[in-house]
Design an enzyme around this catalytic site. Structure first.
Site: not given
Ligand code: F6R
Length: 248
Positions: A67, A136, A138, A143
């Site tokens: 990313d 979280n 990801h 996400e």
């Protein structure tokens, strides 16, 4: 999905660096997917040591980062392109034209995303994809709520991810709230996946990734559907798992 627990974060990073070294040793032309963030820093440090010791060459490898922030060019100090130069590429022999990172400054992000997907395919697909894990859960910047069939695309980062990554930005630097990331579908096509998660702050995400039912609210749980996955943990990150055992 298999996992291995090492006593310390250092031991876990060392183990992952050995796996990547073995992959490059077995197939010097490997196509390797790479993450950024805090967790992989000691892995890259060890890979640089291995290269300097004459062990692991990247000369024939092809790499694809997961990313990049939208709006940051490769010269921006908080870009993932800059991170990769700092931690790995400035210190090993991987030729620049064999290193791929999404272009966060592309005028058309959708077109850049398709180009990135096509480049992975033309390289023959990912032989080994190294991943970190968000608090979280990801993976890449997919996400919670990301479909398991998503491809490389533009995404918005959640408040918790922005907060976790804020320390990488200096006062006065604007932190982008969007990124371009490989999709979960893209990730699942990798022939082998190694996930590294260390520290207590990842324990709940690790538990839900490994022991929970596959759920798009837990992106890491998609990896239960991948071909070959090894999760490498330290004792803190593994602390929420039932029945884990520390490996030497
Ligand atoms: C980074 C990436 C993210 C990180 C994750 C964990 O390229 O794709 O999924 O792996 O945010 O980051 P750290 O290691 O900083 O906790």
């Amino acid at each position: 999905m298999q996992f291995i627990v090492k006593q310390t974060a250092d031991a876990a990073a060392d183990y992952v660096s050995r796996l990547i070294g073995e992959q490059l040793g077995a197939n010097p032309r490997s196509v390797i997917g790479l993450p950024t963030g805090g967790t992989p820093v000691p892995v890259y440090a060890r890979l640089v040591e291995r290269f300097r010791a004459g062990g692991t060459s990247w000369k024939s490898a092809t790499t694809f980062n997961l990313d990049e922030y939208i709006g940051l060019g490769p010269e921006h100090p908080a870009s993932y392109a800059a991170y990769m130069r700092q931690h790995l590429f400035d210190h090993v022999d991987c030729p620049p034209d064999q290193r791929h990172i999404p272009n966060g400054l592309a005028p058309d992000i959708e077109e850049e995303a398709s180009r990135y997907e096509a480049t992975i395919v033309s390289a023959g697909g990912l032989d080994l994809l190294f991943l970190g894990l968000g608090r979280n859960a990801h993976i890449g910047f997919n996400e919670p709520g990301s479909g398991f069939d998503t491809r490389t695309r533009r995404v918005s980062l959640t408040a918790s991810t922005l907060q976790a990554n804020a320390p990488y930005f200096q006062p006065g630097q604007t932190q982008p709230s969007e990124a371009i990331t490989m999709g979960i579908g893209t990730i699942l096509e990798a022939r082998k996946i190694v996930v590294l998660a260390t520290g207590q702050s990842k324990a709940e995400a690790v538990r839900r990734m490994i022991e929970g039912a596959p759920d798009i609210e837990v992106p890491g749980s998609a990896l239960q559907q991948a071909r070959e996955v090894l999760v490498v943990l330290d004792a803190d990150a593994a602390s929420g798992l039932s029945g884990q055992r520390i490996a030497s």
